[in-house]
Enzyme design. Structure first.
Site, PDB file in Angstrom:
ATOM      1  N   CYS A  46      -0.701   3.850  -1.189  1.00  0.00           N
ATOM      2  CA  CYS A  46      -0.179   2.714  -1.970  1.00  0.00           C
ATOM      3  C   CYS A  46       1.307   2.900  -2.268  1.00  0.00           C
ATOM      4  O   CYS A  46       2.075   1.931  -2.279  1.00  0.00           O
ATOM      5  CB  CYS A  46      -0.943   2.574  -3.288  1.00  0.00           C
ATOM      6  SG  CYS A  46      -2.711   2.359  -3.074  1.00  0.00           S
TER       7      CYS A  46
HETATM    8  C1  BEZ Z   1      -4.122   5.902  -1.365  1.00  0.00           C
HETATM    9  O1  BEZ Z   1      -3.347   4.995  -1.636  1.00  0.00           O
HETATM   10  O2  BEZ Z   1      -3.735   6.885  -0.738  1.00  0.00           O
HETATM   11  C2  BEZ Z   1      -5.559   5.852  -1.800  1.00  0.00           C
HETATM   12  C3  BEZ Z   1      -5.961   4.973  -2.773  1.00  0.00           C
HETATM   13  C4  BEZ Z   1      -7.291   4.961  -3.168  1.00  0.00           C
HETATM   14  C5  BEZ Z   1      -8.209   5.788  -2.568  1.00  0.00           C
HETATM   15  C6  BEZ Z   1      -7.797   6.629  -1.556  1.00  0.00           C
HETATM   16  C7  BEZ Z   1      -6.460   6.657  -1.165  1.00  0.00           C
END
Ligand code: BEZ
Length: 220
Positions: A46
């Site tokens: 994200c």
């Molecule tokens: C991420 O943005 O890396 C992420 C977000 C939620 C669960 C797993 C990864």
């Protein structure tokens, strides 16, 4: 919750965002909008995604598109996380990020993962938002929906490409072929007979009676 389909009116809502309180339809005004959710603040993928959206801000603006992020974190988290996003990606996030702590917008837009799908995406008994994207036109109609899992960061160049295709097909009776890029030939819409197409488009190449490639007419 009504099923959201292409052509449905995007549900209106009020929300707190990093840019202040908004009413969604009023905020969109005469622009296009991209409403996109991410699973959670302070997560790695994200952080790259929101950095990329900030980097592409001039490209969205050029297309008259307002972008809004969303997760179920609160405003304090969003504001702290934006500092990380800016520092790591060398950007300045200006677009609003909705703080949907009550999951009102997430439910309205069906952005939540299922309980069964990935138990690691469930926090305090409530699933995360997935990586949803809604492209909405100035009439507030939903024109494109994407859903990606938490593990796969989105390609925002593809989202810009899809906006270009949608905006072009609103102007001309065309569709765009696989892997099309702006400036390349388009496909004459099936509803336009080839003789009529030859009057409207600068160059028409009939590969098949139902597959006519053409150059895009110049803007008048
Ligand atoms: C991420 O943005 O890396 C992420 C977000 C939620 C669960 C797993 C990864």
């Amino acid at each position: 919750m009504a099923t959201l389909r292409l052509g449905s009116v995007a549900p209106d809502f009020s929300a707190e965002t990093t840019a202040g309180a908004i009413k969604f339809h009023e905020y969109i005004g005469d622009s296009w909008a991209v409403l996109f959710s991410h699973p959670a603040d302070f997560t790695p993928v994200c952080t790259t995604e929101l950095g990329e959206v900030a980097r592409l801000a001039p490209d969205f603006a050029k297309r008259n598109v307002k972008v809004l992020g969303l997760s179920t974190n609160d405003l304090t988290d969003h504001e702290k996380w934006v500092d990380d996003i800016n520092r790591v990606n060398e950007v300045d996030v200006q677009f609003p990020i909705i703080a949907d702590k009550e999951r009102k917008v997430a439910v309205l837009y069906d952005m939540l993962d299922s309980f069964e799908h990935d138990p690691s995406n469930v926090v305090n008994g409530i699933p995360f938002t997935v990586r949803s994207v809604f492209i909405i036109d100035p009439a507030k109609k939903i024109r494109l929906i994407l859903t990606y899992p938490a593990s796969c960061g989105r390609n925002f160049d593809e989202i810009l490409r899809a906006i270009d295709s949608l905006q072009l097909s609103d102007k001309h009776p065309i569709a765009t072929p696989a892997n099309w890029l702006p400036g390349e030939d388009v496909i004459v819409h099936v509803s336009v007979p080839t003789d009529k197409a030859r009057e409207t488009f600068p160059e028409v190449n009939e590969a098949l009676p139902y597959l006519r490639f053409a150059k895009v007419p110049e803007d008048k």
